[in-house]
Write a protein that holds these residues in place. Sequence first.
Motif, mmCIF file in Angstrom:
data_model
loop_
_atom_site.group_PDB
_atom_site.id
_atom_site.type_symbol
_atom_site.label_atom_id
_atom_site.label_comp_id
_atom_site.label_asym_id
_atom_site.label_seq_id
_atom_site.Cartn_x
_atom_site.Cartn_y
_atom_site.Cartn_z
ATOM 1 N N LEU B 38 0.836 -1.205 0.000
ATOM 2 C CA LEU B 38 0.000 0.000 0.000
ATOM 3 C C LEU B 38 0.871 1.255 0.000
ATOM 4 O O LEU B 38 0.626 2.202 -0.748
ATOM 5 N N GLU B 39 1.931 1.251 0.842
ATOM 6 C CA GLU B 39 2.779 2.442 0.918
ATOM 7 C C GLU B 39 3.502 2.692 -0.411
ATOM 8 O O GLU B 39 3.611 3.836 -0.857
ATOM 9 N N ALA B 40 3.945 1.598 -1.032
ATOM 10 C CA ALA B 40 4.600 1.748 -2.336
ATOM 11 C C ALA B 40 3.625 2.334 -3.347
ATOM 12 O O ALA B 40 3.978 3.195 -4.154
ATOM 13 N N HIS B 41 2.366 1.887 -3.275
ATOM 14 C CA HIS B 41 1.357 2.393 -4.202
ATOM 15 C C HIS B 41 1.048 3.863 -3.912
ATOM 16 O O HIS B 41 0.935 4.681 -4.829
ATOM 17 N N LEU B 42 0.948 4.195 -2.619
ATOM 18 C CA LEU B 42 0.611 5.571 -2.236
ATOM 19 C C LEU B 42 1.650 6.571 -2.718
ATOM 20 O O LEU B 42 1.315 7.692 -3.107
ATOM 21 N N GLU B 43 2.914 6.144 -2.696
ATOM 22 C CA GLU B 43 3.977 7.055 -3.128
ATOM 23 C C GLU B 43 3.754 7.521 -4.558
ATOM 24 O O GLU B 43 4.127 8.624 -4.927
ATOM 25 N N ALA B 44 3.152 6.661 -5.356
ATOM 26 C CA ALA B 44 3.041 6.959 -6.779
ATOM 27 C C ALA B 44 1.634 7.362 -7.197
ATOM 28 O O ALA B 44 1.433 7.794 -8.318
ATOM 29 N N CYS B 45 0.646 7.200 -6.317
ATOM 30 C CA CYS B 45 -0.748 7.377 -6.760
ATOM 31 C C CYS B 45 -1.414 8.518 -6.010
ATOM 32 O O CYS B 45 -1.631 8.454 -4.803
ATOM 33 N N ARG B 46 -1.768 9.538 -6.756
ATOM 34 C CA ARG B 46 -2.360 10.728 -6.167
ATOM 35 C C ARG B 46 -3.783 10.457 -5.674
ATOM 36 O O ARG B 46 -4.180 10.914 -4.598
ATOM 37 N N VAL B 47 -4.511 9.677 -6.458
ATOM 38 C CA VAL B 47 -5.913 9.401 -6.134
ATOM 39 C C VAL B 47 -6.020 8.746 -4.767
ATOM 40 O O VAL B 47 -6.830 9.143 -3.920
ATOM 41 N N CYS B 48 -5.144 7.737 -4.533
ATOM 42 C CA CYS B 48 -5.210 7.002 -3.275
ATOM 43 C C CYS B 48 -4.724 7.854 -2.110
ATOM 44 O O CYS B 48 -5.186 7.691 -0.978
ATOM 45 N N ARG B 49 -3.791 8.763 -2.383
ATOM 46 C CA ARG B 49 -3.336 9.664 -1.315
ATOM 47 C C ARG B 49 -4.496 10.553 -0.863
ATOM 48 O O ARG B 49 -4.682 10.796 0.319
ATOM 49 N N ASP B 50 -5.283 11.025 -1.836
ATOM 50 C CA ASP B 50 -6.445 11.849 -1.505
ATOM 51 C C ASP B 50 -7.440 11.053 -0.666
ATOM 52 O O ASP B 50 -7.975 11.546 0.327
ATOM 53 N N ARG B 51 -7.664 9.798 -1.085
ATOM 54 C CA ARG B 51 -8.592 8.938 -0.325
ATOM 55 C C ARG B 51 -8.094 8.735 1.090
ATOM 56 O O ARG B 51 -8.862 8.740 2.043
ATOM 57 N N LEU B 52 -6.765 8.559 1.222
ATOM 58 C CA LEU B 52 -6.200 8.320 2.544
ATOM 59 C C LEU B 52 -6.416 9.539 3.429
ATOM 60 O O LEU B 52 -6.793 9.407 4.597
ATOM 61 N N SER B 53 -6.206 10.726 2.868
ATOM 62 C CA SER B 53 -6.335 11.914 3.717
ATOM 63 C C SER B 53 -7.788 12.093 4.157
ATOM 64 O O SER B 53 -8.061 12.503 5.289
ATOM 65 N N ALA B 54 -8.730 11.715 3.272
ATOM 66 C CA ALA B 54 -10.138 11.767 3.666
ATOM 67 C C ALA B 54 -10.413 10.749 4.773
ATOM 68 O O ALA B 54 -11.104 11.042 5.755
ATOM 69 N N ALA B 55 -9.821 9.553 4.616
ATOM 70 C CA ALA B 55 -10.032 8.491 5.601
ATOM 71 C C ALA B 55 -9.470 8.879 6.962
ATOM 72 O O ALA B 55 -10.057 8.576 8.000
ATOM 73 N N VAL B 56 -8.340 9.573 6.961
ATOM 74 C CA VAL B 56 -7.714 9.982 8.220
ATOM 75 C C VAL B 56 -8.635 10.929 8.974
ATOM 76 O O VAL B 56 -8.841 10.794 10.179
ATOM 77 N N THR B 57 -9.227 11.909 8.260
ATOM 78 C CA THR B 57 -10.089 12.876 8.950
ATOM 79 C C THR B 57 -11.316 12.208 9.557
ATOM 80 O O THR B 57 -11.764 12.593 10.634
ATOM 81 N N THR B 58 -11.873 11.171 8.879
ATOM 82 C CA THR B 58 -13.086 10.552 9.419
ATOM 83 C C THR B 58 -12.776 9.493 10.468
ATOM 84 O O THR B 58 -13.435 9.431 11.493
ATOM 85 N N HIS B 59 -11.740 8.656 10.220
ATOM 86 C CA HIS B 59 -11.507 7.502 11.098
ATOM 87 C C HIS B 59 -10.492 7.747 12.190
ATOM 88 O O HIS B 59 -10.477 7.029 13.176
ATOM 89 N N ALA B 60 -9.589 8.682 12.002
ATOM 90 C CA ALA B 60 -8.539 8.859 12.999
ATOM 91 C C ALA B 60 -8.356 10.342 13.322
ATOM 92 O O ALA B 60 -7.388 10.967 12.906
ATOM 93 N N PRO B 61 -9.332 10.909 14.056
ATOM 94 C CA PRO B 61 -9.236 12.339 14.363
ATOM 95 C C PRO B 61 -7.962 12.700 15.145
ATOM 96 O O PRO B 61 -7.447 13.812 14.990
ATOM 97 N N ALA B 62 -7.466 11.734 15.928
ATOM 98 C CA ALA B 62 -6.254 12.008 16.714
ATOM 99 C C ALA B 62 -5.092 12.339 15.781
ATOM 100 O O ALA B 62 -4.338 13.302 16.009
ATOM 101 N N VAL B 63 -4.940 11.525 14.717
ATOM 102 C CA VAL B 63 -3.858 11.753 13.756
ATOM 103 C C VAL B 63 -4.055 13.092 13.057
ATOM 104 O O VAL B 63 -3.113 13.872 12.871
ATOM 105 N N ALA B 64 -5.309 13.372 12.695
ATOM 106 C CA ALA B 64 -5.609 14.620 11.990
ATOM 107 C C ALA B 64 -5.221 15.820 12.833
ATOM 108 O O ALA B 64 -4.630 16.786 12.326
#
Lengths: 269, 291
Positions: B38-64
Amino acid sequence: MMPAVSAADIAPTPYAWEIRATGLKVRVGRKRMAVDGLDLSLGTGVHGVLGPNGAGKTTLIRALATVLRPAEGTLELLGESVGGMGEHRALRRRIGYLPQEFGYYKRFTVREFVEYMAWLKEVPKADIPGAVQRAVERVGLADRADERMKALSGGMVRRVGIAQAIVNDPAVLLLDEPTAGLDPAQRLRFRELLQELGADTCVVVSTHLVEDVAAACTDVVLFAEGRLVFQGTPDELAAAGGPEHVGDSPLERGYSALLLTPDRTGGSW
Amino acid sequence: MKADRKAGRGVEHASVRVIDDYARGSGTGLAADQVWALEAHLEACRVCRDRLSAAVTTHAPAVATLVGTVWSGLEPRLAATAPVSRRRHRSVRLSSWLTPTMVPWLAMVVSVTLLALLLDLVGNGFGFGSSGSGGVSLVLLFAPVLPVLGVAASWSQGLDPAYELTASVPRAGLHLVLRRTASVLALVVPALLVAGWATGVPGVTAAQWLLPCLAFTSTTLALGGVVGVTRAAVAVVAVWAAVVVTPTLAANRATFALQTGGLPVWGLVLTLGVGVVIARRGAYSVLGAHR
């Protein structure tokens, strides 16, 4: 961000040595063989090419940079045989070269010059800005990157030369007298950089400064009159000399023991 | 970059479940190899990075909140760093066609053209080098050798300080030779065309000077592969002076070489030159061609 590991990075290498020469002869001018029957195998690491002036160090480095063609013998770089009239484009993309007389365009800024070299080295267009920034940072010129070359000191110009040599992430890095004009502090920093680069690159440094070799090289190649005199670690070179030989350090004594033997009295200088 | 393009074509992305688990952090059942992939994919994929940042705000407010704190701490320092100098950045595009050392030479070539044009126009009135019928124009006389000077300048060891570096790069060789020659011709030929049109010598077609011009350029390059481009240019200019310029000025009329009858010969020289250049293309990537 660092790029992800690509398939090319982890592919096994199809060659045993980055540089392999057998019976290599390189002609300079009409008649003289500056490299005269050289057998040499170099792998990953920092290799210091030591030798007196006129030993053929520069000619050897030029032959390794594929700007001089071998007259006889074979030379293999990264598994590809060099010679004939081929252009060796794919091979040259993986070579970095700093000539002894490093010429540059005075009106260019550091960044423009390194960018121009990256273009000449066929670095993919999208990667050029990042590669240039990395190379300039590695030689410690990030704060001077937008200054014109003519405003730089001699040591800084040398560092730009090193930056352009590493901008294409070469597998074989050839540096001809890179420490000339560097002050002691810069030389220390440069040796650190060499050790860093030598971890995954075959670095060939030609020099006449024995202390550079002692500090930064994993391997010493002693070269005189176009022939290999000695190849081994710096410790082995030091061991070759005894207290009866001239020199201020063990390495210098080893150097003179191997080069100033009675059959090599070509003049006191 | 490849991965980006792949992502653009929508080949394969990480599933929402995997990204959500990754955002929640350890102890969510993601295996180590999945994390790595996943990390290797994230480094190269903008779409998935955007999805991850959305996921962080909803699922992990502490990290956000942590990221927010770091960001607010960094912001004042980022603003304080010196802005990049505004000076127009010289683009690689121009220097990929012309080396900076060529510019004065090209300026000289163009001014020689203008000078020849001036002399021609003046000569019309005074009978000097008269370009009337039977006479010969200076533009016509100089046109064939002018580009040769530009080509020599682009490959000369004495004029190009970075010649050794240039010889060692992958782009060196025929590719760069043709590129620089093309840029010289692109500047010189229009200047000559304008000059030729302005002098308007009757009975002289563009082919009469363009063909010798191209023939000399290709000969310079062909010879240059053997003895070095600078020496080749000197030789070619000398031959031109001896065979064409001197007899023409002496007799004050165009020699055979410049008349329509000479055209097939120039065509042959051009073809030969181009053939030799292509056959010996490797010669331009070694130091010898820069002498």
